[in-house]
Design an enzyme around this catalytic site. Structure first.
Site, short mmCIF file in Angstrom:
data_model
loop_
_atom_site.label_atom_id
_atom_site.label_comp_id
_atom_site.label_asym_id
_atom_site.label_seq_id
_atom_site.Cartn_x
_atom_site.Cartn_y
_atom_site.Cartn_z
N SER A 1 -27.09 -24.14 13.24
CA SER A 1 -27.64 -25.54 13.54
C SER A 1 -26.33 -26.27 12.90
O SER A 1 -25.41 -25.77 12.42
CB SER A 1 -28.71 -25.88 12.61
OG SER A 1 -29.12 -27.26 12.47
N TYR B 1 -34.71 -25.67 5.09
CA TYR B 1 -34.20 -25.50 6.55
C TYR B 1 -32.68 -25.31 6.50
O TYR B 1 -32.10 -24.29 7.04
CB TYR B 1 -34.71 -26.43 7.57
CG TYR B 1 -34.22 -26.38 8.86
CD1 TYR B 1 -34.85 -25.35 9.81
CD2 TYR B 1 -33.12 -27.01 9.44
CE1 TYR B 1 -34.57 -25.18 11.17
CE2 TYR B 1 -32.67 -26.71 10.67
CZ TYR B 1 -33.38 -25.81 11.47
OH TYR B 1 -33.05 -25.85 12.71
N1 LIG Z 1 -34.11 -28.13 18.79
C1 LIG Z 1 -33.19 -28.57 18.15
O1 LIG Z 1 -32.76 -29.73 17.92
C2 LIG Z 1 -32.21 -27.50 17.23
C3 LIG Z 1 -31.23 -28.12 16.40
C4 LIG Z 1 -30.57 -26.80 15.89
C5 LIG Z 1 -31.08 -25.65 15.72
N2 LIG Z 1 -32.09 -25.44 16.23
C6 LIG Z 1 -32.56 -23.87 16.36
O2 LIG Z 1 -32.52 -23.36 17.38
C7 LIG Z 1 -33.54 -22.36 17.60
C8 LIG Z 1 -34.63 -22.40 18.91
O3 LIG Z 1 -35.21 -23.68 18.56
P1 LIG Z 1 -36.02 -24.55 19.50
O4 LIG Z 1 -35.47 -25.96 19.49
O5 LIG Z 1 -35.72 -24.02 21.05
O6 LIG Z 1 -37.44 -24.45 19.26
P2 LIG Z 1 -38.74 -24.04 20.05
O7 LIG Z 1 -39.84 -24.33 19.00
O8 LIG Z 1 -38.75 -24.55 21.13
O9 LIG Z 1 -38.55 -22.23 20.04
C9 LIG Z 1 -38.68 -21.61 18.80
C10 LIG Z 1 -39.05 -20.20 19.50
O10 LIG Z 1 -39.05 -19.24 18.13
C11 LIG Z 1 -40.36 -18.68 18.13
N3 LIG Z 1 -40.77 -18.17 16.86
C12 LIG Z 1 -41.09 -18.91 15.67
N4 LIG Z 1 -41.29 -18.15 14.67
C13 LIG Z 1 -41.26 -16.55 15.12
C14 LIG Z 1 -41.33 -15.43 14.71
N5 LIG Z 1 -41.36 -15.42 13.38
N6 LIG Z 1 -41.06 -14.37 15.39
C15 LIG Z 1 -40.71 -14.40 16.60
N7 LIG Z 1 -40.56 -15.56 17.09
C16 LIG Z 1 -40.77 -16.74 16.60
C17 LIG Z 1 -41.50 -19.59 18.80
O11 LIG Z 1 -42.45 -19.03 19.05
C18 LIG Z 1 -40.80 -20.27 19.82
O12 LIG Z 1 -40.96 -19.93 20.85
C19 LIG Z 1 -34.13 -22.40 16.44
O13 LIG Z 1 -33.63 -21.32 15.46
C20 LIG Z 1 -33.78 -23.83 15.76
O14 LIG Z 1 -33.83 -23.59 14.48
C21 LIG Z 1 -32.70 -26.25 16.82
#
Ligand SMILES: NC(=O)c1ccc[n+]([C@@H]2O[C@H](COP(=O)([O-])OP(=O)(O)OC[C@H]3O[C@@H](n4cnc5c(N)ncnc54)[C@H](O)[C@@H]3O)[C@@H](O)[C@H]2O)c1
Length: 257
Positions: A147, A160
């Site tokens: 991130s 986080y």
């Molecule tokens: N969206 C943003 O702005 C953003 C920014 C920086 C980093 N991130 C990171 O990117 C990654 C993806 O996030 P996203 O925004 O696509 O979120 P999202 O919520 O759309 O997808 C996350 C997925 O992870 C799965 N998940 C959660 N806990 C789990 C577990 N214990 N075992 C297996 N699967 C699990 C969820 O079911 C979901 O399908 C994450 O690591 C998040 O921290 C997101």
């Protein structure tokens, strides 16, 4: 998405592939010809990702897994290798963002859950992915999804933010340890990307999306999950063969400000 990479004959595992950038990454790999192992704790979304890939003529299997659980992670890798024969690339993208308070008001349960799902999971996935890549011929590539919070403090997200700093520690150390074994390990550090996670976070804090987009990117918009997928595919492709231990910010210029 029009894709410039060729992953025909390769097997790729994507965790968190039921939603958001994990799903976009799984779809992009499938479009580029890979056999895709779709892993997630969310069964309905995981199956939907596989159906979307199959409808487009691609190859994918869904493996339900809680990536913070040792047995689930080991089974996920075994099932991938049983289905497709090997593991060429892995993308560790599963994660949660559930915190809304300053550190002194954050309860231990929330802290522990974030550490389990965002950090322990990456440790476990790396461990089992690396073991498989060492056991097979030809090494492999791994991308951890970190991130912009891997580089900066984020008020009301201390736990986080700590987990995402930790993901870079794991990425860089593993990259150094396993480069000699032909395994390239990198991280992608997304900025604000339009996914259910971001939507839920804005709702929980009562934030106006237009205001957030203006503050969190130089382009005045959120990134799209496919823009993260593009960076991941490059890091898993042979085109990035000299890139390792790198943390690639894909953030619409946010960290440059
Ligand atoms: N969206 C943003 O702005 C953003 C920014 C920086 C980093 N991130 C990171 O990117 C990654 C993806 O996030 P996203 O925004 O696509 O979120 P999202 O919520 O759309 O997808 C996350 C997925 O992870 C799965 N998940 C959660 N806990 C789990 C577990 N214990 N075992 C297996 N699967 C699990 C969820 O079911 C979901 O399908 C994450 O690591 C998040 O921290 C997101």
């Amino acid at each position: 998405m029009t894709c410039g990479w060729d992953f025909h004959g390769r097997t790729v595992l994507v965790t968190g592939a039921a939603s958001g950038m994990g799903r976009a990454t799984a779809l992009a790999f499938a479009e580029a010809g890979a056999n895709v192992a779709v892993a997630d704790v969310a069964v309905t979304g995981g199956r939907e990702t596989v159906k979307t890939i199959e409808r487009a003529g691609g190859q994918a299997r869904f493996f339900p897994a809680d990536v913070s659980d040792t047995a689930d992670v080991a089974n996920m890798i075994d099932a991938t290798v049983t289905a497709f024969g090997r593991l060429d690339s892995a993308v560790n993208g599963a994660g949660i963002e559930i915190e809304t308070t300053p550190l002194a008001e954050c309860d231990e349960e929330t802290f522990d859950r974030l550490v389990r799902v965002n950090l322990r999971s990456v440790f476990l996935c790396l461990k089992h992915e690396i073991r498989q890549m060492i056991a097979q011929e030809g090494g492999g590539t791994i991308v951890n999804i970190a991130s912009v919070n891997s580089f900066r403090p984020q008020p009301h997200q201390a736990a986080y933010t700590a987990t995402k700093h930790g993901v870079l520690g794991l990425t860089r150390t593993a990259a150094v340890e396993y480069a000699p074994a032909g395994i390239r390990i990198n991280a992608v550090c997304p900025g604000a990307i339009a996914t259910p996670m971001l939507e839920n976070a804005m709702k929980a804090r009562g934030r106006d999306p237009a205001d957030v987009a203006g503050r969190l990117s130089l382009l005045g918009r959120f990134g799209q999950p496919s823009e993260i997928a593009n960076a991941v595919l490059w890091l898993c492709s042979d085109e990035s063969s000299f890139t390792m231990g790198h943390a690639l910010a894909v953030d619409g210029g946010y960290l440059a400000r």
